[in-house]
Design an enzyme around this catalytic site. Structure first.
Site, PDB file in Angstrom:
ATOM      1  N   ALA A   1     -20.383  56.253  80.797  1.00  0.00           N
ATOM      2  CA  ALA A   1     -21.669  55.273  80.858  1.00  0.00           C
ATOM      3  C   ALA A   1     -22.610  55.968  82.044  1.00  0.00           C
ATOM      4  CB  ALA A   1     -21.315  54.108  81.132  1.00  0.00           C
ATOM      5  N   ASP A   2     -22.184  56.337  83.227  1.00  0.00           N
ATOM      6  CA  ASP A   2     -23.101  56.688  84.258  1.00  0.00           C
ATOM      7  C   ASP A   2     -23.432  58.256  83.826  1.00  0.00           C
ATOM      8  OD1 ASP A   2     -23.489  54.823  86.311  1.00  0.00           O
ATOM      9  OD2 ASP A   2     -21.094  55.136  86.601  1.00  0.00           O
ATOM     10  N   ILE A   3     -22.642  59.089  83.582  1.00  0.00           N
ATOM     11  CA  ILE A   3     -22.943  60.402  83.002  1.00  0.00           C
ATOM     12  C   ILE A   3     -23.726  60.432  82.086  1.00  0.00           C
ATOM     13  CG2 ILE A   3     -21.830  62.654  82.387  1.00  0.00           C
ATOM     14  CD1 ILE A   3     -19.570  61.890  84.173  1.00  0.00           C
TER      15      ILE A   3
ATOM     16  N   GLY B   1     -27.219  59.554  82.874  1.00  0.00           N
ATOM     17  CA  GLY B   1     -27.932  60.677  83.813  1.00  0.00           C
ATOM     18  C   GLY B   1     -28.272  61.921  82.979  1.00  0.00           C
TER      19      GLY B   1
END
Length: 395
Positions: free
Chosen positions: A168-170, A173
């Protein structure tokens, strides 16, 4: 050799992972990334560990190459004035504070645009800048769950499972870096910057792709399927005598070759397995027959047999296996950097190469505030002013 974003200046007001992964991508492609951190503590990822090397977080170092670190206290007016000067300097600003906080600092999009109309202003958040969940705090696993991915990951009858990396973070980004590059391209034609609203939730939903398509078509949520592809068979993980192997028969030629190479020709004559849709509908007896055969072979034997007939397959690697693989080595997917405190460290390489403007590692992950004086000097601050800023705690 200069990267494709050489000459692009990025003001990085991010921390943790989604924002820093975005600016990592921009830095790898040649942008000058100035990372603003809180004096004394810095990005919270600096404290995420173990492991640490000479006190430096391996988590932080894995996503912080090609950046310069400047410490600035945004709670002080002198600190906010530094950021205003950086806004005037920058082509891109990336931030992942909770929605509204930049406005309260007097550094939101409208204020920034007044300083620099060409600025690309990218806000990354869990749920977007507006809407009923906009102010809800978010971390990766929360969004993996709320974005639907966890409901598809895990074995039937078991617990929904998060992805093994913070997708989810990657994902947020990566999507943000793509949006920024697109906005820079548009600016070449219009001369104007714009606001980018990127969310972790949006990234997770975008990644649902064909699974969302299945739901839209049937009205039924797909659910947990383990390692099995829901629409292709055989396409899953099998257990060999000494480990696990993935096999993917993506078309009828591969299915035919698979059966013949493994001595499973009887499956070709079975009407239950005549076409892919038949194999999907009769997956259980199909898998039982294949599993019985592969249990008598090692992983290496299975891979060697199937590679010879060009059926996609491969072992399930540990990270030790990944970085020992000759193709990983050939693609230089492990790189080394000399760090001022940690010594020589390893980081992942680049997932792409450009023939004329390749990415490169120019800077090691920075120490907290390592480039503060350097960047302040570039902004026009004199030595006496810089000393006063240090003394006041503004930097």
């Amino acid at each position: 050799m200069a990267g494709p974003l050489d000459g692009i200046r990025v003001l990085d007001l991010t921390r943790a992972l989604a924002g820093p992964y975005c600016t990592l991508m921009l830095g790898d492609m040649g942008a000058d990334v100035v990372k603003v951190e809180m004096p004394g503590t810095g990005d919270e990822a600096r404290g995420w560990g173990p492991p640490f090397i000479e006190g430096e977080s391996t988590y932080f170092m894995s996503i912080s190459r090609n950046k310069r670190s400047v410490t600035v206290d945004l709670k002080q007016e002198a600190g906010r004035e530094i950021v205003r000067k950086l806004i005037a300097w920058a082509d891109v600003l990336v931030e992942n504070f909770r929605p509204g906080l930049m406005d309260r600092f007097g550094l939101g999009y409208e204020q920034a645009r007044a300083i620099n109309p060409r600025l690309i202003f990218c806000s990354i958040s869990g749920f977007g800048q507006t809407g009923p969940r906009a102010q809800q705090p978010a971390f990766d696993q929360v969004l993996q769950g709320m974005g639907g991915g966890m409901s598809l990951t895990g074995h039937p009858g078991g617990m929904p499972t998060k992805f093994g990396i913070p997708i989810a973070d990657i994902g947020a980004g990566m999507f943000s870096a793509f949006a920024i590059s697109s906005a820079l391209f548009v600016r070449e034609k219009t001369g104007r910057g714009q606001l980018i609203d990127a969310s972790m939730l949006g990234g997770q939903v975008a990644l649902l792709t064909f699974q969302a398509g299945r739901y839209f078509a049937t009205g039924t949520a797909p659910g947990l399927a383990g390692n099995r592809h829901p629409s292709i068979a055989p396409y899953e993980t099998f257990e060999a005598s000494d480990g696990y192997v993935n096999v993917a028969c993506g078309n009828e030629r591969m299915w035919q070759a698979f059966c013949k190479a493994l001595g499973l020709e009887t499956l070709l004559d079975d009407p239950r397995f005549a076409r892919n849709r038949d194999r999907v509908e009769n997956r259980a007896p199909l898998v039982d027959a294949i599993q019985a055969r592969l249990a008598s072979l090692t992983v290496a034997e299975t891979v060697a047999i199937l590679e010879k007939v060009e059926v996609p397959c491969g072992p399930v690697y540990t990270l030790s296996d990944v970085f020992a693989d000759p193709q990983t080595d050939h693609l230089q997917l492990r790189r080394t950097i000399d760090h001022p405190k940690a010594g020589q460290i390893s980081v992942t390489g680049f997932p792409w190469q450009l023939s004329e403007t390749p990415p490169e590692i120019r800077l090691a992950p920075p120490l907290l505030g390592e480039h503060t004086d350097e960047v302040l000097g570039e902004l026009g601050y004199g030595a006496e002013q810089i000393a006063q800023l240090h003394e006041s705690g503004a930097v």
